[in-house]
Design a protein around this motif. Structure first.
Motif, mmCIF file in Angstrom:
data_model
loop_
_atom_site.group_PDB
_atom_site.id
_atom_site.type_symbol
_atom_site.label_atom_id
_atom_site.label_comp_id
_atom_site.label_asym_id
_atom_site.label_seq_id
_atom_site.Cartn_x
_atom_site.Cartn_y
_atom_site.Cartn_z
ATOM 1 N N LYS A 1 38.712 0.948 -28.683
ATOM 2 C CA LYS A 1 36.978 1.958 -28.329
ATOM 3 C C LYS A 1 36.305 1.293 -29.286
ATOM 4 C CE LYS A 1 38.905 4.599 -25.058
ATOM 5 N NZ LYS A 1 39.414 6.079 -24.853
ATOM 6 N N SER A 2 36.785 0.340 -30.622
ATOM 7 C CA SER A 2 35.940 0.280 -31.924
ATOM 8 C C SER A 2 36.275 -0.811 -31.462
ATOM 9 C CB SER A 2 36.872 1.428 -32.887
ATOM 10 O OG SER A 2 37.595 0.988 -33.384
ATOM 11 N N SER B 1 31.806 5.233 -28.644
ATOM 12 C CA SER B 1 31.840 6.412 -29.094
ATOM 13 C C SER B 1 30.362 7.027 -29.649
ATOM 14 C CB SER B 1 32.750 8.002 -30.239
ATOM 15 O OG SER B 1 32.684 6.583 -31.236
ATOM 16 N N ASP B 2 29.657 6.486 -30.095
ATOM 17 C CA ASP B 2 28.545 6.338 -30.538
ATOM 18 C C ASP B 2 27.549 6.380 -29.307
ATOM 19 O OD1 ASP B 2 29.305 6.569 -33.482
ATOM 20 O OD2 ASP B 2 29.108 4.001 -33.303
ATOM 21 N N ARG C 1 31.063 1.681 -31.989
ATOM 22 C CA ARG C 1 31.727 1.609 -31.737
ATOM 23 C C ARG C 1 31.210 2.250 -30.702
ATOM 24 N NH1 ARG C 1 32.445 4.342 -36.658
ATOM 25 N NH2 ARG C 1 34.884 4.890 -37.227
#
Ligand SMILES: Nc1ncnc2c1ncn2[C@@H]1O[C@H](COP(=O)(O)OP(=O)(O)O)[C@@H](O)[C@H]1O
Ligand SMILES: [Mg+2]
Lengths: 263, 398
Positions: free
Chosen positions: B317-318, B150-151, B148
């Motif tokens: 986004k992943s 976002s990670d 991800r």
């Protein structure tokens, strides 16, 4: 013209020597030979399966021989691809590889050497010019087509054959090879093909004509070469062999080698 | 003899798909007019189809060249993974995206080389690479892990292009546009339509050149040009809140379709693709390098699948290990619906676009009319068969 004189000239247009070709365990050619001079028509004869088509495909770069020597204008070459043979001015009409059916007449005519125009950094096909040149070339040779942007698919076998011949005649500058060109043609069309052969010879081209029709052979060719089971068993001027004997040689396969050996 | 109109239709592989598209459109418009005839549902169709649509461009080109690629779904997965893994490990996002596309081209190259070296049918080769490439994803992200963005960051990555580089790029683009405009303006074809089209193209190029130059002059050359990569590649296009979810991938899909349509119909390479698929040996006899054409077609197909993966990552986004699974059949169905012949030599990029849009519209329409979404696959299957029948009938007309 005197064929004996031509055979003495130092560099034949094309010289194939001791050509071996195998497909798996089938030996299609075993030491086949062929010589062609400028302004000469050679009839390449032999029974079905004798190796005629394979021999001319060696000359056009479609089949790589396992052994043998290929000379064009006296220069030894390895013809690695058909485009190399085309650069030497060698054009062929194949028995089994004529046109791409779903493409237009003009696109078939110019296949592999399409005309382009540059648009900024890229080159785009000049379709209009190809249409114009293809129909002009075909009309010049006496082939009438309705519309060169039409796909080949809808044409008759004879029309396709004519277009393939027209293409080879148009682009062939040194050697013209016709592999059983008249098999799909009417009597009138066949007459025309024999006229192209004579016209090409008059322009100084060397012509290889593969056919089963000995009348055509005696009408237009200067020399005949007979293949049998992959070997060249005869190579003589037409004056030196009778119609019946040629027919017997083609069928029996047992024969003489060259005029010099015969003497 | 058929009448000229149906004959002219028959010369266009996509004709059947167009007719089908209109028919399906009218059907759903009559069935559920309020929901189906809205910007929202149009956006949903186009946005969901842009990714498979881009993959379909390559698959269509390859199918016209006479070959198959069953591995596009796996290529898309690997490329997505390469892109996001690199981007989340501090590689510049632009370089990571390029690496993803390059990986796709490389996998296409492997497919192509295996084909010309072994002469095994591409159906079998790519069935093998479908599994091999999928295994790359499955082993690289094992144990149910999902990569991800976002990670590693709360904000989307940006690309900074130095001002001088931007200026140089703008000037280069403007020069190419002016050069193209000049050549198009000088072209004097007999055909009125072609003439009009090139005049129009020349005008368009001229305007675009002026716009690019104007924009670059207005920019400060000491300030870097900040590009929101996810946004440019697959962000939302804001055209009013009610309009629905239109995304940049739609634009890229249509731009790429136009480019590949040109490539296929107006260049020597495109001609070689048709000839290779139509009668490879006859094409080879005319000096066409058919093996080179096949390999390049595979590389293009892999590259486009990878690009589609990269665009998809910019939205989702992943990446999960099964990304792209099953895509190959959906895409091949769309291409066949678009009128491309399975055996090669005949087909079109426009058909592939219409075919992909048609399958998407069918899905959206079925959902909106309350049909269980699982019935969608059956509908696609039926559509493929009907499309092939219609396309065969249309082709007989000529
Ligand atoms: N591509 C090929 N693969 C396998 N065998 C072939 C191939 N081409 C020709 N042959 C074989 O080679 C021999 C010679 O064929 P060919 O040159 O076509 O003969 P011709 O043209 O004299 O009738 C035949 O036995 C034929 O079956
Ligand atoms: Mg033969």
């Amino acid at each position: 013209m005197n064929p004996a004189l031509k055979n003495d000239s130092p560099a034949p247009l094309v010289q194939l020597q001791d050509i071996d070709v195998g497909f798996g365990h089938i030996r299609a050619l075993e030491g086949a030979c062929l010589e062609l001079h400028a302004g000469e028509v050679v009839a390449l004869l032999g029974d079905n399966g004798a190796g005629k088509s394979t021999l001319i495909k060696v000359l056009t770069g479609l089949v790589r021989p396992q052994a043998g020597d290929i000379r064009v204008n006296g220069e030894s070459l390895t013809l690695a691809s058909p485009s190399q043979a085309r650069k030497q001015g060698i054009e062929a009409v194949y028995q089994d590889l004529a046109l791409v059916p779903l493409m237009s007449i003009a696109r078939n005519f110019f296949l592999g050497r399409e005309l382009t125009r540059s648009v900024g950094p890229v080159r785009l096909l000049d379709e209009e010019e190809m249409d114009r040149q293809a129909s002009r070339a075909l009309v010049q040779i006496g082939i009438q087509v309705r519309d060169t942007s039409e796909p080949v698919e809808g044409l008759s076998g004879g029309e396709r054959q004519s277009i393939a011949i027209g293409r080879a005649v148009h682009f062939g500058s040194k050697v013209l090879i016709l592999d059983e060109p008249t098999s799909a043609l009417s009597i009138g069309e066949t007459e025309k093909v024999l006229q192209y052969v004579e016209a090409a010879r008059a322009r100084g081209l060397g012509v290889i004509l593969i056919t089963h029709n000995l009348d055509h052979v005696y009408k237009v060719s200067d020399r005949l070469v007979i293949l049998s089971q992959g070997k060249t068993i005869a190579n003589l001027p037409v004056e030196q062999i009778e119609h019946e004997e040629a027919a017997r040689l083609i069928m029996s396969g047992a024969g003489r080698k060259t005029p010099s050996e015969r003497e | 003899m058929a009448n000229p109109i149906s004959q002219r239709l028959a010369r266009h592989p996509e004709a059947g798909a167009f007719v089908g598209f209109i028919a399906v459109f009218l059907f759903f418009a009559a069935l559920t007019p309020d929901t189906f005839l809205s910007g929202r549902s149009a956006a949903s169709v186009l946005t969901s189809q842009a990714i498979p649509g881009i993959v379909a461009l390559g698959v269509a080109l390859l199918m016209i060249s006479g070959e198959f690629d069953l591995s596009v779904g796996s290529i898309l997965g690997v490329a997505s993974l390469v892109f996001l893994e690199l981007a989340t490990h501090e590689v510049s996002p632009l370089a990571a995206a390029s690496a993803g596309v390059a990986a796709g081209c490389f996998m296409g190259l492997i497919n192509g080389l295996l084909l010309v070296w072994t002469r095994i049918p591409s159906f079998i080769i790519t069935l093998g690479t479908l599994l091999v490439f999928r295994a790359i994803c499955l082993t690289a992200i094992s144990g149910g892990r999902i990569v991800r963005w976002s990670d590693v960051s709360r904000t989307d990555p940006v690309v900074l292009v130095p001002g001088l580089v931007t200026l140089a790029l703008c000037i280069a683009v403007a020069v190419v546009l002016l050069w193209t405009a000049r050549d198009l303006g000088r072209y004097r074809p007999q055909n009125r339509f072609t003439l009009g089209l090139s005049r129009l193209g020349a005008g368009g190029c001229l305007l675009a050149a002026v716009a690019v130059l104007g924009w670059s002059l207005g920019a400060d050359i000491f300030e870097p040009w900040v590009i929101d990569l996810f946004g440019v590649l697959n962000g939302r296009i804001d055209i009013g809140a009610a309009a629905g979810n239109f995304r940049m991938s739609i634009i890229w899909w249509l731009v790429l379709a136009a480019l590949f349509h040109l490539l296929l119909t107006r260049t020597r390479f495109g001609n070689a693709v048709f000839a290779t698929g139509g009668h490879g040996e006859a094409a080879r006899a005319q000096g066409v390098d058919v093996d080179r054409t096949r390999v390049i077609s595979f590389v293009i197909c892999g590259g486009l699948a990878a690009l589609a993966g990269v665009l998809q990552v910019c939205r989702l986004k992943s990446v999960d290990p099964l990304r792209g699974e099953g895509l190959e059949l959906e895409v091949i169905a769309a291409v066949v619906i678009g009128g491309t012949l399975l055996k090669g030599g005949y087909g079109s990029i426009i058909g592939a676009v219409v075919g992909t849009a048609l399958t998407g519209m069918l899905r959206t329409g079925l959902v909106l009319s309350g049909v269980p979404s699982n019935a969608f696959r059956g509908a696609i299957g039926a559509l493929v068969i009907i499309a092939v029948i219609i396309n065969t009938l249309v082709r007989r007309q000529r």
